[in-house]
Design an enzyme around this catalytic site. Structure first.
Site, PDB file in Angstrom:
ATOM      1  N   MET A  18       0.808  -1.222   0.000  1.00  0.00           N
ATOM      2  CA  MET A  18       0.000   0.000   0.000  1.00  0.00           C
ATOM      3  C   MET A  18       0.840   1.271   0.000  1.00  0.00           C
ATOM      4  O   MET A  18       0.458   2.270  -0.607  1.00  0.00           O
ATOM      5  CB  MET A  18      -0.942  -0.001   1.205  1.00  0.00           C
ATOM      6  CG  MET A  18      -2.168  -0.853   0.969  1.00  0.00           C
ATOM      7  SD  MET A  18      -3.365  -0.670   2.294  1.00  0.00           S
ATOM      8  CE  MET A  18      -2.976  -2.089   3.302  1.00  0.00           C
ATOM      9  N   ASP A  37      11.656   3.373   3.642  1.00  0.00           N
ATOM     10  CA  ASP A  37      11.440   1.939   3.889  1.00  0.00           C
ATOM     11  C   ASP A  37      12.773   1.337   4.353  1.00  0.00           C
ATOM     12  O   ASP A  37      13.834   1.933   4.163  1.00  0.00           O
ATOM     13  CB  ASP A  37      10.991   1.240   2.595  1.00  0.00           C
ATOM     14  CG  ASP A  37      10.214  -0.055   2.853  1.00  0.00           C
ATOM     15  OD1 ASP A  37       9.001  -0.078   2.605  1.00  0.00           O
ATOM     16  OD2 ASP A  37      10.830  -1.038   3.303  1.00  0.00           O
ATOM     17  N   ASP A  60      14.434   3.038   9.330  1.00  0.00           N
ATOM     18  CA  ASP A  60      13.747   2.135  10.249  1.00  0.00           C
ATOM     19  C   ASP A  60      12.816   3.025  11.073  1.00  0.00           C
ATOM     20  O   ASP A  60      13.270   3.870  11.851  1.00  0.00           O
ATOM     21  CB  ASP A  60      14.765   1.427  11.151  1.00  0.00           C
ATOM     22  CG  ASP A  60      14.087   0.483  12.137  1.00  0.00           C
ATOM     23  OD1 ASP A  60      12.851   0.586  12.340  1.00  0.00           O
ATOM     24  OD2 ASP A  60      14.797  -0.365  12.719  1.00  0.00           O
ATOM     25  N   VAL A  61      11.506   2.833  10.908  1.00  0.00           N
ATOM     26  CA  VAL A  61      10.539   3.752  11.533  1.00  0.00           C
ATOM     27  C   VAL A  61      10.519   3.668  13.057  1.00  0.00           C
ATOM     28  O   VAL A  61       9.907   4.502  13.717  1.00  0.00           O
ATOM     29  CB  VAL A  61       9.102   3.529  10.988  1.00  0.00           C
ATOM     30  CG1 VAL A  61       8.977   3.987   9.552  1.00  0.00           C
ATOM     31  CG2 VAL A  61       8.653   2.077  11.151  1.00  0.00           C
ATOM     32  N   TYR A 155      -0.881  -7.414  17.306  1.00  0.00           N
ATOM     33  CA  TYR A 155      -1.314  -6.620  16.143  1.00  0.00           C
ATOM     34  C   TYR A 155      -2.553  -5.802  16.504  1.00  0.00           C
ATOM     35  O   TYR A 155      -2.626  -4.602  16.215  1.00  0.00           O
ATOM     36  CB  TYR A 155      -1.601  -7.553  14.950  1.00  0.00           C
ATOM     37  CG  TYR A 155      -1.816  -6.809  13.650  1.00  0.00           C
ATOM     38  CD1 TYR A 155      -0.747  -6.409  12.858  1.00  0.00           C
ATOM     39  CD2 TYR A 155      -3.104  -6.500  13.204  1.00  0.00           C
ATOM     40  CE1 TYR A 155      -0.943  -5.728  11.657  1.00  0.00           C
ATOM     41  CE2 TYR A 155      -3.309  -5.819  12.005  1.00  0.00           C
ATOM     42  CZ  TYR A 155      -2.224  -5.444  11.236  1.00  0.00           C
ATOM     43  OH  TYR A 155      -2.424  -4.758  10.054  1.00  0.00           O
ATOM     44  N   LYS A 159      -2.738  -1.670  16.655  1.00  0.00           N
ATOM     45  CA  LYS A 159      -3.625  -0.918  15.761  1.00  0.00           C
ATOM     46  C   LYS A 159      -4.682  -0.132  16.546  1.00  0.00           C
ATOM     47  O   LYS A 159      -5.141   0.927  16.088  1.00  0.00           O
ATOM     48  CB  LYS A 159      -4.268  -1.863  14.741  1.00  0.00           C
ATOM     49  CG  LYS A 159      -3.248  -2.472  13.759  1.00  0.00           C
ATOM     50  CD  LYS A 159      -2.513  -1.398  12.951  1.00  0.00           C
ATOM     51  CE  LYS A 159      -1.629  -1.951  11.854  1.00  0.00           C
ATOM     52  NZ  LYS A 159      -0.958  -0.915  11.069  1.00  0.00           N
ATOM     53  N   THR A 190      -2.017  -7.222  -0.837  1.00  0.00           N
ATOM     54  CA  THR A 190      -0.621  -6.760  -0.794  1.00  0.00           C
ATOM     55  C   THR A 190       0.257  -7.952  -0.413  1.00  0.00           C
ATOM     56  O   THR A 190      -0.256  -8.982   0.026  1.00  0.00           O
ATOM     57  CB  THR A 190      -0.420  -5.670   0.279  1.00  0.00           C
ATOM     58  OG1 THR A 190      -0.589  -6.287   1.560  1.00  0.00           O
ATOM     59  CG2 THR A 190      -1.391  -4.518   0.107  1.00  0.00           C
ATOM     60  N   THR A 197      -1.964 -15.433   4.164  1.00  0.00           N
ATOM     61  CA  THR A 197      -3.102 -16.319   3.902  1.00  0.00           C
ATOM     62  C   THR A 197      -2.825 -17.198   2.694  1.00  0.00           C
ATOM     63  O   THR A 197      -2.247 -16.750   1.701  1.00  0.00           O
ATOM     64  CB  THR A 197      -4.374 -15.492   3.619  1.00  0.00           C
ATOM     65  OG1 THR A 197      -4.121 -14.606   2.535  1.00  0.00           O
ATOM     66  CG2 THR A 197      -4.821 -14.695   4.826  1.00  0.00           C
TER      67      THR A 197
HETATM   68  P1  NAP Z   1       3.586  -4.823   3.195  1.00  0.00           P
HETATM   69  O1  NAP Z   1       3.239  -5.224   1.803  1.00  0.00           O
HETATM   70  O2  NAP Z   1       4.222  -5.847   4.070  1.00  0.00           O
HETATM   71  O3  NAP Z   1       4.479  -3.490   3.159  1.00  0.00           O
HETATM   72  C1  NAP Z   1       4.947  -2.946   4.360  1.00  0.00           C
HETATM   73  C2  NAP Z   1       6.248  -2.234   4.120  1.00  0.00           C
HETATM   74  O4  NAP Z   1       6.706  -1.721   5.392  1.00  0.00           O
HETATM   75  C3  NAP Z   1       7.350  -3.168   3.599  1.00  0.00           C
HETATM   76  O5  NAP Z   1       8.021  -2.580   2.509  1.00  0.00           O
HETATM   77  C4  NAP Z   1       8.278  -3.315   4.801  1.00  0.00           C
HETATM   78  O6  NAP Z   1       9.649  -3.464   4.452  1.00  0.00           O
HETATM   79  C5  NAP Z   1       8.096  -1.981   5.496  1.00  0.00           C
HETATM   80  N1  NAP Z   1       8.560  -2.042   6.893  1.00  0.00           N
HETATM   81  C6  NAP Z   1       8.420  -3.054   7.778  1.00  0.00           C
HETATM   82  N2  NAP Z   1       9.042  -2.755   8.931  1.00  0.00           N
HETATM   83  C7  NAP Z   1       9.602  -1.524   8.767  1.00  0.00           C
HETATM   84  C8  NAP Z   1      10.409  -0.687   9.577  1.00  0.00           C
HETATM   85  N3  NAP Z   1      10.763  -1.034  10.832  1.00  0.00           N
HETATM   86  N4  NAP Z   1      10.809   0.518   9.089  1.00  0.00           N
HETATM   87  C9  NAP Z   1      10.466   0.881   7.834  1.00  0.00           C
HETATM   88  N5  NAP Z   1       9.743   0.125   6.995  1.00  0.00           N
HETATM   89  C10 NAP Z   1       9.308  -1.077   7.463  1.00  0.00           C
HETATM   90  O7  NAP Z   1       2.279  -4.331   3.981  1.00  0.00           O
HETATM   91  P2  NAP Z   1       0.872  -3.693   3.472  1.00  0.00           P
HETATM   92  O8  NAP Z   1      -0.108  -4.778   3.397  1.00  0.00           O
HETATM   93  O9  NAP Z   1       1.088  -2.776   2.338  1.00  0.00           O
HETATM   94  O10 NAP Z   1       0.511  -2.869   4.795  1.00  0.00           O
HETATM   95  C11 NAP Z   1       0.707  -1.472   4.932  1.00  0.00           C
HETATM   96  C12 NAP Z   1       0.019  -1.039   6.224  1.00  0.00           C
HETATM   97  O11 NAP Z   1      -1.381  -1.377   6.167  1.00  0.00           O
HETATM   98  C13 NAP Z   1       0.552  -1.728   7.477  1.00  0.00           C
HETATM   99  O12 NAP Z   1       0.586  -0.812   8.545  1.00  0.00           O
HETATM  100  C14 NAP Z   1      -0.469  -2.824   7.744  1.00  0.00           C
HETATM  101  O13 NAP Z   1      -0.510  -3.197   9.095  1.00  0.00           O
HETATM  102  C15 NAP Z   1      -1.749  -2.133   7.311  1.00  0.00           C
HETATM  103  N6  NAP Z   1      -2.852  -3.023   6.951  1.00  0.00           N
HETATM  104  C16 NAP Z   1      -2.715  -3.947   5.948  1.00  0.00           C
HETATM  105  C17 NAP Z   1      -3.808  -4.740   5.617  1.00  0.00           C
HETATM  106  C18 NAP Z   1      -3.758  -5.730   4.480  1.00  0.00           C
HETATM  107  O14 NAP Z   1      -4.757  -6.433   4.271  1.00  0.00           O
HETATM  108  N7  NAP Z   1      -2.708  -5.829   3.719  1.00  0.00           N
HETATM  109  C19 NAP Z   1      -5.011  -4.605   6.314  1.00  0.00           C
HETATM  110  C20 NAP Z   1      -5.102  -3.670   7.335  1.00  0.00           C
HETATM  111  C21 NAP Z   1      -4.017  -2.859   7.637  1.00  0.00           C
HETATM  112  P3  NAP Z   1      10.301  -4.937   4.360  1.00  0.00           P
HETATM  113  O15 NAP Z   1       9.579  -5.602   3.228  1.00  0.00           O
HETATM  114  O16 NAP Z   1      11.745  -4.669   4.107  1.00  0.00           O
HETATM  115  O17 NAP Z   1      10.019  -5.590   5.686  1.00  0.00           O
END
Ligand code: NAP
Length: 248
Positions: A18, A37, A60-61, A155, A159, A190, A197
Site C-alpha cells: 500500500m 522503507d 527504520d521507523v 497486532y 492498531k 498486498t 493467507t
Molecule cells: P507490506 O506489503 O508488508 O508493506 C509494508 C512495508 O513496510 C514493507 O516494505 C516493509 O519493508 C516496510 N517495513 C516493515 N518494517 C519496517 C520498519 N521497521 N521501518 C520501515 N519500513 C518497514 O504491507 P501492506 O499490506 O502494504 O501494509 C501497509 C500497512 O497497512 C501496514 O501498517 C499494515 O498493518 C496495514 N494493513 C494492511 C492490511 C492488508 O490487508 N494488507 C489490512 C489492514 C491494515 P520490508 O519488506 O523490508 O520488511
C-alpha cells in the site's frame, strides 16, 4: 491541476504494498514525496521511476534518529512537510496470546505503534512551519475490533494504539491547522496479506460484502482524500475501508 499541488509528503513503508501505491498516487496528483522503507533497493528503484518529485531515504521507523534524518532530507529536497502517511507495519506471528513470545509482541508494537508516535513527534514541527498539515495513520480493521483469532493480540493492540494516538494529535494540534485521521483497511491484496493467507483471504472472504480483497489503489483513493485539502474539516476520525466487514 493536481489534488496535491504544493504538498510535501512523507510515506513510510513505501517500497511495496500500500505504501508504494500511496506514493504513486501522490506523485500523480502533484505532491513531492519522500518515500522511506527498510528495503533500500526497491525503494530507490521506485523513486527513480517516479521522477524528480520523488526521493527515497532508507529508514527504520522505530528509530528516532532515522526520523530526524528523514525530516532533514525531506525539508532540504522539498521544503516544510505538509503530509505524513504512517504506513509501515508488520503482521507479526499469527498465534495465541499464550504462545506469543515477548520479543515478538514488542517488535509488533514498536513497528506498528511506537513508529507513529515518533513520526508525529518528528514531523509536526515541520508542519507548524508550513502552517498546515495532514497526518494519516494506517491502522486496520483490527484497530476497531478483534476477529476470530487472526491476527494476534499484539497486532490488535498496536492498531488500537494508533487509533488513540491519532485522536490525541487531532486534539492537540487542530488549533495549528494540523489534522490527523486513522484509516482502517479490511483485507487488501498486498504482499503482507498474500504471505499471511493461503488463498489471499481464506475464510475471511465470506465476511466481505463485495466478495473480494481490495486492491491497494482503492485504499490510496481514501488516503489521498484525507491527505488533501478536500478533507479540510475532517480530523480525529476513523475511516473504515473494508467492504462491509465491520457491518456484521
Ligand atoms: P507490506 O506489503 O508488508 O508493506 C509494508 C512495508 O513496510 C514493507 O516494505 C516493509 O519493508 C516496510 N517495513 C516493515 N518494517 C519496517 C520498519 N521497521 N521501518 C520501515 N519500513 C518497514 O504491507 P501492506 O499490506 O502494504 O501494509 C501497509 C500497512 O497497512 C501496514 O501498517 C499494515 O498493518 C496495514 N494493513 C494492511 C492490511 C492488508 O490487508 N494488507 C489490512 C489492514 C491494515 P520490508 O519488506 O523490508 O520488511
Amino acid at each position: 491541476m493536481g489534488r496535491l499541488d504544493g504538498k510535501v509528503a512523507i510515506v513510510t513503508g513505501a517500497s511495496r504494498g500500500m505504501g508504494e501505491s500511496h506514493a504513486k498516487r501522490f506523485i500523480k496528483e502533484g505532491a513531492k514525496v519522500m518515500l522511506t522503507d527498510l528495503n533500500e533497493e526497491s525503494g530507490q528503484k521506485l523513486a527513480a521511476e517516479l521522477g524528480d518529485n520523488a526521493r527515497f531515504t532508507k529508514q527504520d521507523v522505530t528509530k528516532l534518529e532515522d526520523w530526524t534524518r528523514v525530516v532533514a532530507a525531506t525539508e532540504e529536497a522539498f521544503g516544510p512537510i505538509t503530509i505524513l502517511v504512517n504506513n509501515a507495519g508488520i503482521l507479526g506471528p499469527v498465534t495465541t496470546t499464550v504462545d506469543l513470545d515477548e520479543e515478538a509482541y514488542q517488535k509488533v508494537m514498536s513497528i506498528n505503534a511506537d513508529s507513529q508516535f515518533l513520526g508525529a513527534k518528528s514531523v509536526i514541527p515541520s508542519m507548524l512551519k508550513a502552517g498546515i498539515g495532514s497526518i494519516v495513520n494506517i491502522s486496520s480493521l483490527a484497530g476497531l475490533r478483534a476477529n476470530y483469532g487472526f491476527p494476534s493480540l499484539a497486532y490488535v493492540a498496536s492498531k488500537f494504539a494508533t487509533r488513540g494516538m491519532t485522536k490525541a494529535i487531532a486534539a492537540e494540534y487542530g488549533a495549528n491547522n494540523i489534522r490527523a485521521n486513522s484509516v482502517h483497511p479490511g483485507f487488501i491484496n498486498t504482499p503482507m496479506m498474500v504471505e499471511a493467507t493461503d488463498e489471499g483471504g481464506g475464510d475471511a472472504l465470506k465476511e466481505i460484502f463485495l466478495g473480494r480483497l481490495a486492491e491497494a489503489d482503492e485504499v490510496s483513493s481514501l488516503v489521498l482524500f484525507l491527505a488533501s485539502d478536500e478533507s479540510s474539516y475532517i480530523t480525529g476520525a476513523e475511516h473504515k475501508i473494508d467492504a462491509g466487514m465491520s457491518a456484521h
